[in-house]
Design a protein around this motif. Structure first.
Motif, mmCIF file in Angstrom:
data_model
loop_
_atom_site.group_PDB
_atom_site.id
_atom_site.type_symbol
_atom_site.label_atom_id
_atom_site.label_comp_id
_atom_site.label_asym_id
_atom_site.label_seq_id
_atom_site.Cartn_x
_atom_site.Cartn_y
_atom_site.Cartn_z
ATOM 1 N N VAL A 99 0.839 -1.198 0.000
ATOM 2 C CA VAL A 99 0.000 0.000 0.000
ATOM 3 C C VAL A 99 0.876 1.250 0.000
ATOM 4 O O VAL A 99 0.532 2.283 -0.561
ATOM 5 C CB VAL A 99 -0.942 -0.011 1.229
ATOM 6 N N LYS A 100 2.037 1.120 0.622
ATOM 7 C CA LYS A 100 2.910 2.280 0.846
ATOM 8 C C LYS A 100 3.765 2.637 -0.366
ATOM 9 O O LYS A 100 4.113 3.812 -0.560
ATOM 10 C CB LYS A 100 3.828 1.953 2.039
ATOM 11 N N LYS A 109 4.565 9.294 -5.232
ATOM 12 C CA LYS A 109 4.162 10.598 -4.684
ATOM 13 C C LYS A 109 5.273 11.247 -3.873
ATOM 14 O O LYS A 109 5.124 12.377 -3.426
ATOM 15 C CB LYS A 109 2.908 10.432 -3.823
ATOM 16 N N LYS A 110 6.371 10.502 -3.652
ATOM 17 C CA LYS A 110 7.520 11.018 -2.906
ATOM 18 C C LYS A 110 7.109 11.543 -1.525
ATOM 19 O O LYS A 110 7.605 12.558 -1.048
ATOM 20 C CB LYS A 110 8.239 12.136 -3.673
ATOM 21 N N MET A 111 6.175 10.840 -0.947
ATOM 22 C CA MET A 111 5.671 11.257 0.351
ATOM 23 C C MET A 111 6.692 10.932 1.449
ATOM 24 O O MET A 111 7.464 9.978 1.307
ATOM 25 C CB MET A 111 4.370 10.499 0.616
ATOM 26 N N ASP A 112 6.683 11.710 2.486
ATOM 27 C CA ASP A 112 7.524 11.458 3.660
ATOM 28 C C ASP A 112 7.226 10.057 4.220
ATOM 29 O O ASP A 112 6.070 9.630 4.240
ATOM 30 C CB ASP A 112 7.197 12.551 4.688
ATOM 31 N N LYS A 113 8.282 9.343 4.654
ATOM 32 C CA LYS A 113 8.127 7.936 5.063
ATOM 33 C C LYS A 113 7.049 7.733 6.125
ATOM 34 O O LYS A 113 6.229 6.849 6.038
ATOM 35 C CB LYS A 113 9.465 7.395 5.584
ATOM 36 N N GLN A 114 7.089 8.585 7.157
ATOM 37 C CA GLN A 114 6.148 8.426 8.262
ATOM 38 C C GLN A 114 4.719 8.716 7.820
ATOM 39 O O GLN A 114 3.784 7.980 8.170
ATOM 40 C CB GLN A 114 6.557 9.329 9.437
ATOM 41 N N ASP A 115 4.549 9.767 7.018
ATOM 42 C CA ASP A 115 3.210 10.098 6.512
ATOM 43 C C ASP A 115 2.654 8.959 5.670
ATOM 44 O O ASP A 115 1.480 8.587 5.775
ATOM 45 C CB ASP A 115 3.259 11.374 5.658
ATOM 46 N N MET A 134 -3.602 6.015 -3.050
ATOM 47 C CA MET A 134 -3.156 7.040 -3.987
ATOM 48 C C MET A 134 -4.169 8.192 -4.091
ATOM 49 O O MET A 134 -3.966 9.124 -4.849
ATOM 50 C CB MET A 134 -2.929 6.433 -5.375
ATOM 51 N N GLN A 135 -5.262 8.097 -3.347
ATOM 52 C CA GLN A 135 -6.330 9.108 -3.363
ATOM 53 C C GLN A 135 -6.820 9.362 -4.789
ATOM 54 O O GLN A 135 -6.814 10.497 -5.272
ATOM 55 C CB GLN A 135 -5.848 10.449 -2.781
ATOM 56 N N SER A 176 0.192 1.003 -12.992
ATOM 57 C CA SER A 176 -1.112 1.596 -12.681
ATOM 58 C C SER A 176 -1.029 2.557 -11.491
ATOM 59 O O SER A 176 -1.911 3.381 -11.296
ATOM 60 C CB SER A 176 -2.160 0.511 -12.413
ATOM 61 N N LEU A 177 0.035 2.427 -10.688
ATOM 62 C CA LEU A 177 0.211 3.368 -9.571
ATOM 63 C C LEU A 177 0.878 4.665 -10.053
ATOM 64 O O LEU A 177 1.035 5.608 -9.282
ATOM 65 C CB LEU A 177 1.079 2.752 -8.475
ATOM 66 N N GLY A 178 1.295 4.673 -11.319
ATOM 67 C CA GLY A 178 1.934 5.870 -11.864
ATOM 68 C C GLY A 178 3.450 5.774 -11.905
ATOM 69 O O GLY A 178 4.127 6.766 -12.176
ATOM 70 N N MET A 179 3.989 4.573 -11.628
ATOM 71 C CA MET A 179 5.444 4.415 -11.752
ATOM 72 C C MET A 179 5.808 4.401 -13.237
ATOM 73 O O MET A 179 5.045 3.914 -14.064
ATOM 74 C CB MET A 179 5.891 3.081 -11.142
ATOM 75 N N THR A 180 7.004 4.903 -13.552
ATOM 76 C CA THR A 180 7.512 4.739 -14.912
ATOM 77 C C THR A 180 7.965 3.294 -15.058
ATOM 78 O O THR A 180 8.087 2.575 -14.061
ATOM 79 C CB THR A 180 8.717 5.653 -15.163
#
Lengths: 253, 212
Positions: free
Chosen positions: A103-104, A111-117, A158-159, B110-114
């Motif tokens: 999921v992460k 999305k390059k989201m912060d690890k904890q978030d 991924m919203q 599908s998650l948007g990865m290249t």
């Protein structure tokens, strides 16, 4: 009161051939925000191809697809795919990652989201599908129904503006189908925009806003479930629905 | 003899590393690359695998200088053995990559990865695990093939043994000792990679094997 109807997905005159075999022969449909439409039809009629065309996992030959007003092209495809969730018949889980990792990974890598978030959000989505206790388990340690719920949580994280379901319960044992359908029902209630290819008549009948009956690359008929079940325009629709209902039952509720 | 053994280890390490560095992009391109590239790569593999290693080594060390390309003996040996190994290693990785189901690639996209991100984050970590046992085998082969560097004058284990024999005149015990050192090194590679494989095992996968 009057909820503004915003078109999330619009498909215009979609064509797709594999060699000489024309699978989609001009399909158009649209999906408003919060709507839930179910596509039914015999196998080989292009239902899966249609979904795969939408996020260009299989690029269409002709026709236009708009997501939230913006045309989907190969140029903006990675950005568009982030906004379109996809749930696969065979789950497509990443076997080397835990449920939580599955999921992460889109959150941290795409999305390059912060690890904890990312961790918190992924956990939240697992909770939403009732799997917070299986977070540290690997796909090979999960049941089919649990795997598909992870698949749904991964898409949700991924919203997305829209989730496409490609026969999400067809690979499952009968007793595991219910848990997946329940998750999908809840999503529909929460207002998620969904386009679902399925043979589950109970789901189509009770949850969907509209049923789309496809055959031989065309949409034969579409309309609210009540209309299609009780008063279809074509004899073919009646026949097909009758067969499916006979085969899969009317569904609960 | 220790000095020779160290040279053998260095030869093996750098040849395998060169082979690996070439093999992963080769395998990637052979599966996902455009048709022209795929064709070119299969020709490369066919050619490299069809020439005896000793001929490759002579070509690089004695032939290339005529074209103005000079390599010291050690580098020539690493280049020759590495290129040869790349053709075999790329086959190993090609098989390993193809054994990861296509739906995981689709899911990653599908998650948007290249496609490169999908390869790096999803496909490669799993392929490496699958590739470990055949890589142990390939490592042992490369280790033994480094003895051919003898012919270029690299003072590795075998040549070192030869030097000792020329002063002691005792070929039987010396060659036995050389063979023993190769055996120990091969076993070490196998045991290490075996441990590595166990450590990296994905929970829940491979249970069937244990039952059998």
């Amino acid at each position: 009161m009057s909820e503004e109807k915003k078109t999330i997905l619009k498909i215009e005159d979609l064509h797709k051939s594999f060699g000489d075999n024309e699978v989609l022969k001009g399909v158009s449909l649209s999906l408003n925000k919060g709507e839930n439409k179910v596509i039914i039809g015999p196998s080989g009629t292009g239902k899966s191809t249609l979904l795969n065309n939408v996020n260009r996992l299989v690029p269409p030959d002709r026709g236009r697809i708009y997501l939230d007003g913006e045309e989907i092209t190969s140029q903006n495809i990675n950005k568009m795919r982030q906004e379109i969730g996809f749930v696969f018949q065979d789950f497509g889980l990443f076997n080397h990652l835990t449920a939580l990792g599955n999921v992460k990974v889109g959150l941290t890598k795409v999305k390059k989201m912060d690890k904890q978030d990312a961790q918190d959000l992924a956990m939240e989505e697992l909770r939403r599908v009732g799997l917070e206790e299986s977070a540290e388990q690997y796909p090979a340690e999960l049941s089919g129904g649990q795997k598909q719920r992870v698949g749904i949580a991964r898409a949700l994280a991924m919203q997305p503006k829209l989730i496409l379901f490609d026969e999400p319960t067809s690979a499952l044992d009968p007793e595991l189908i219910g848990e997946v359908l329940n998750v999908m029902k809840n999503l529909a209630k929460e207002g998620m925009t969904m386009l679902v290819v399925t043979h589950e008549m109970g789901f189509a009948r009770t949850v969907s806003d509209e049923i789309i009956f496809m055959e031989n690359g065309y949409i034969v008929e579409q309309g609210p479930p009540k209309q299609l079940f009780n008063n279809p325009d074509t004899e073919r629709t009646r026949e097909f629905l009758f067969k499916l209902t006979e085969l899969y039952g009317e569904g609960d509720e | 003899m220790l000095g020779g053994a160290l040279v053998t280890i260095r030869l093996t390490f750098f040849s395998l590393l060169l082979g690996l560095a070439l093999a992963i992009p080769i395998a990637f391109l052979q599966i996902y690359g455009p048709k022209v590239v795929r064709r070119f790569i299969s020709v490369y593999e066919r050619v490299v695998r069809s020439i005896p290693l000793l001929v490759i080594l002579f070509l690089i060390f004695y032939g290339f200088p005529r074209a103005g390309i000079n390599f010291p003996a050690f580098a020539a040996a690493v280049l020759g053995i590495g290129i040869r190994s790349s053709a075999y290693q790329s086959q190993i990785f090609k098989g390993a990559i193809q054994s990861i189901s296509g739906s995981q690639m689709k899911a990653a996209l599908s998650l948007g990865m290249t496609s490169l991100q999908s390869f790096k984050n999803i496909i490669l970590p799993q392929s490496i695990r699958i590739a470990i046992p055949p890589m142990a085998n390939e490592s042992a082969i490369v280790l033994k093939d480094t003895s051919l560097a003898y012919a270029l004058g690299v003072i590795e284990l075998l040549r070192q043994g030869g030097y000792i024999i020329s002063t002691t005149y005792r070929p039987l015990p010396i060659y036995l000792a050389v063979a023993g050192v190769y055996l120990v090194m091969t076993l070490t590679i196998n045991i290490t990679l075996n441990k590595f494989e166990k450590r990296l095992k994905i929970p829940g996968i491979g249970i069937e094997e244990r039952v059998r």
